[in-house]
Write an enzyme that holds these catalytic residues in place. Sequence first.
Site, PDB file in Angstrom:
ATOM      1  N   GLU A 179      -3.785   0.228  -9.013  1.00 33.35           N
ATOM      2  CA  GLU A 179      -2.645   1.102  -9.276  1.00 33.35           C
ATOM      3  C   GLU A 179      -1.482   0.213  -9.715  1.00 33.35           C
ATOM      4  OE1 GLU A 179      -3.441   4.688  -6.076  1.00 33.35           O
ATOM      5  OE2 GLU A 179      -2.716   2.785  -5.290  1.00 33.35           O
ATOM      6  N   HIS A 204      -1.400  -2.740  -7.075  1.00 33.31           N
ATOM      7  CA  HIS A 204      -2.109  -2.438  -5.834  1.00 33.31           C
ATOM      8  C   HIS A 204      -3.625  -2.527  -6.026  1.00 33.31           C
ATOM      9  CE1 HIS A 204      -3.200   0.517  -2.457  1.00 33.31           C
ATOM     10  NE2 HIS A 204      -2.962  -0.661  -1.951  1.00 33.31           N
ATOM     11  N   SER A 260       0.816  -1.207   0.000  1.00 32.15           N
ATOM     12  CA  SER A 260       0.000   0.000   0.000  1.00 32.15           C
ATOM     13  C   SER A 260       0.850   1.258   0.000  1.00 32.15           C
ATOM     14  CB  SER A 260      -0.875   0.035   1.247  1.00 32.15           C
ATOM     15  OG  SER A 260      -1.675  -1.107   1.309  1.00 32.15           O
ATOM     16  N   ASN A 289      -4.011   5.725  -1.216  1.00 31.35           N
ATOM     17  CA  ASN A 289      -3.661   5.696   0.210  1.00 31.35           C
ATOM     18  C   ASN A 289      -3.087   7.018   0.681  1.00 31.35           C
ATOM     19  OD1 ASN A 289      -4.527   3.260   1.302  1.00 31.35           O
ATOM     20  ND2 ASN A 289      -2.999   2.199   0.069  1.00 31.35           N
TER      21      ASN A 289
HETATM   22  P1  NAD Z   1      -3.375  -9.590   6.367  1.00 32.77           P
HETATM   23  O1  NAD Z   1      -2.680  -9.453   7.661  1.00 32.77           O
HETATM   24  O2  NAD Z   1      -4.856  -9.772   6.335  1.00 32.77           O
HETATM   25  O3  NAD Z   1      -2.762 -10.843   5.560  1.00 32.77           O
HETATM   26  C1  NAD Z   1      -1.391 -11.065   5.405  1.00 32.77           C
HETATM   27  C2  NAD Z   1      -1.170 -12.511   4.997  1.00 32.77           C
HETATM   28  O4  NAD Z   1       0.229 -12.739   4.809  1.00 32.77           O
HETATM   29  C3  NAD Z   1      -1.645 -13.537   6.022  1.00 32.77           C
HETATM   30  O5  NAD Z   1      -2.344 -14.549   5.318  1.00 32.77           O
HETATM   31  C4  NAD Z   1      -0.351 -14.099   6.584  1.00 32.77           C
HETATM   32  O6  NAD Z   1      -0.520 -15.431   6.996  1.00 32.77           O
HETATM   33  C5  NAD Z   1       0.562 -13.998   5.368  1.00 32.77           C
HETATM   34  N1  NAD Z   1       1.992 -14.036   5.657  1.00 32.77           N
HETATM   35  C6  NAD Z   1       2.671 -13.559   6.745  1.00 32.77           C
HETATM   36  N2  NAD Z   1       3.978 -13.865   6.630  1.00 32.77           N
HETATM   37  C7  NAD Z   1       4.144 -14.537   5.454  1.00 32.77           C
HETATM   38  C8  NAD Z   1       5.258 -15.119   4.804  1.00 32.77           C
HETATM   39  N3  NAD Z   1       6.483 -15.068   5.314  1.00 32.77           N
HETATM   40  N4  NAD Z   1       5.054 -15.736   3.632  1.00 32.77           N
HETATM   41  C9  NAD Z   1       3.820 -15.820   3.081  1.00 32.77           C
HETATM   42  N5  NAD Z   1       2.718 -15.274   3.646  1.00 32.77           N
HETATM   43  C10 NAD Z   1       2.882 -14.644   4.827  1.00 32.77           C
HETATM   44  O7  NAD Z   1      -2.930  -8.338   5.488  1.00 32.77           O
HETATM   45  P2  NAD Z   1      -3.709  -7.624   4.282  1.00 32.77           P
HETATM   46  O8  NAD Z   1      -4.625  -6.594   4.816  1.00 32.77           O
HETATM   47  O9  NAD Z   1      -4.237  -8.669   3.353  1.00 32.77           O
HETATM   48  O10 NAD Z   1      -2.504  -6.836   3.593  1.00 32.77           O
HETATM   49  C11 NAD Z   1      -1.559  -7.482   2.779  1.00 32.77           C
HETATM   50  C12 NAD Z   1      -0.870  -6.458   1.904  1.00 32.77           C
HETATM   51  O11 NAD Z   1      -1.853  -5.802   1.097  1.00 32.77           O
HETATM   52  C13 NAD Z   1      -0.136  -5.357   2.670  1.00 32.77           C
HETATM   53  O12 NAD Z   1       1.004  -4.983   1.945  1.00 32.77           O
HETATM   54  C14 NAD Z   1      -1.162  -4.224   2.678  1.00 32.77           C
HETATM   55  O13 NAD Z   1      -0.548  -2.966   2.811  1.00 32.77           O
HETATM   56  C15 NAD Z   1      -1.790  -4.396   1.323  1.00 32.77           C
HETATM   57  N6  NAD Z   1      -3.151  -3.859   1.162  1.00 32.77           N
HETATM   58  C16 NAD Z   1      -4.069  -3.972   2.168  1.00 32.77           C
HETATM   59  C17 NAD Z   1      -5.355  -3.479   1.968  1.00 32.77           C
HETATM   60  C18 NAD Z   1      -6.429  -3.602   3.035  1.00 32.77           C
HETATM   61  O14 NAD Z   1      -7.478  -2.953   2.923  1.00 32.77           O
HETATM   62  N7  NAD Z   1      -6.232  -4.423   4.059  1.00 32.77           N
HETATM   63  C19 NAD Z   1      -5.696  -2.889   0.744  1.00 32.77           C
HETATM   64  C20 NAD Z   1      -4.736  -2.826  -0.278  1.00 32.77           C
HETATM   65  C21 NAD Z   1      -3.461  -3.309  -0.050  1.00 32.77           C
END
Ligand code: NAD
Length: 350
Positions: free
Chosen positions: A152, A140, A119, A190
């Site tokens: 994005e 993204h 993000s 963001n």
């Molecule tokens: P989340 O915490 O819900 O999920 C993260 C996942 O990564 C989990 O399934 C976890 O088990 C896994 N993980 C942790 N360590 C790992 C490893 N070493 N190898 C493989 N998998 C691993 O997080 P999220 O909200 O899904 O966010 C993930 C990414 O997406 C971040 O970079 C975040 O900034 C981005 N993002 C989030 C949103 C949102 O609204 N939550 C929106 C757009 C982008």
Amino acid sequence: MAVQRIGVVGLGIMGAGIAEVWARSGYPVVGVAESADAVEMGRAKFASSVDRSVAKGRIDQSTADEINARMTWSQDFADLHDCDLVIEAAPELMNLKHQIFTELDHHVKDSGILATNTSSLSVTDIAAVTNRRDRVVGMHFFNPAPVQKFVEVIATAESNVEVVDEVARLAESVGKYVARLADAPGFIVNHLLLAYINHAVTLLDEGVARREEIDAAMRTRAKYPMGPLELADLIGLDTCVEILKTIHASMGSERFAPAAGMVELLAQGHKGRKSGQGFYGYSQKHVPAESSNPDLEAHVYEVLEDAYLADARAMRDSGYASEQDIDNGMKLGCGLPEGPFEVMARNGAS
Ligand code: NAD
């Protein structure tokens, strides 16, 4: 070479949704997480989303079976070997992204494109640990990925133009509006959204209004689908704070210094909806509060909206993104009813 097989690393809120985007569109998808439990949680999230579509009559059971059958679930990065594109959606921590991209560079075939769903972290920095910096981009998606129509696509100075074209085309082919952007903190959405959320928490911290009044102000006055504190809970307070810290470190603006109220909740382990508690509790269904104090809500709306529109204007004036991409980002990425430049046009401002 066209992308035929897609990998997703990290199967949380975003990863499970991104996997669903591709599996629904006919691609075989390999979903990888770090442990058997994490894989199982991702699989359950994916399956319940597909089941919901069946329950709502959007797809029939045989289509759902086909979507499920396109998925391979694994905790072994080696299973990503044959993927033409791997999208990483692990937590927003640079050390972890570095660790994962080192692994991906090792396991994924040389022709494979590596993308990060970060993000706010620097895509350039993430790519730096690989031996294929020209084949690393940002991709993204927005939450929920199967629903939100904005993506994005971030090119670093080292990204190969054909790779960026391919990734942008692919996202467009599954119905997304793509904004192609340079690598800058928070990209479009963001950058604007987190400044706005953080500002709302500051108003709460300063006692200007209660959480219900702040959220009701933006739902009833701006017609946003949810208030800023409800949105922070949905995104995840951990993700919000990490994004703010990154943008703050890079830009220095106090508008991005994580507000105390959010930092404190996080220190207590409250991450929003995903942990059951954030600005609101989620042990029961969250019922948005009705408008209760119109004068105060009008004030909150004006303060938050004015600052947000000023941010959008500054972004356009910097040349980073066009009005159209900014408007589409806020509408298609966040579900806002109008983009900031449409609001300004309606108000006779620019
Ligand atoms: P989340 O915490 O819900 O999920 C993260 C996942 O990564 C989990 O399934 C976890 O088990 C896994 N993980 C942790 N360590 C790992 C490893 N070493 N190898 C493989 N998998 C691993 O997080 P999220 O909200 O899904 O966010 C993930 C990414 O997406 C971040 O970079 C975040 O900034 C981005 N993002 C989030 C949103 C949102 O609204 N939550 C929106 C757009 C982008």
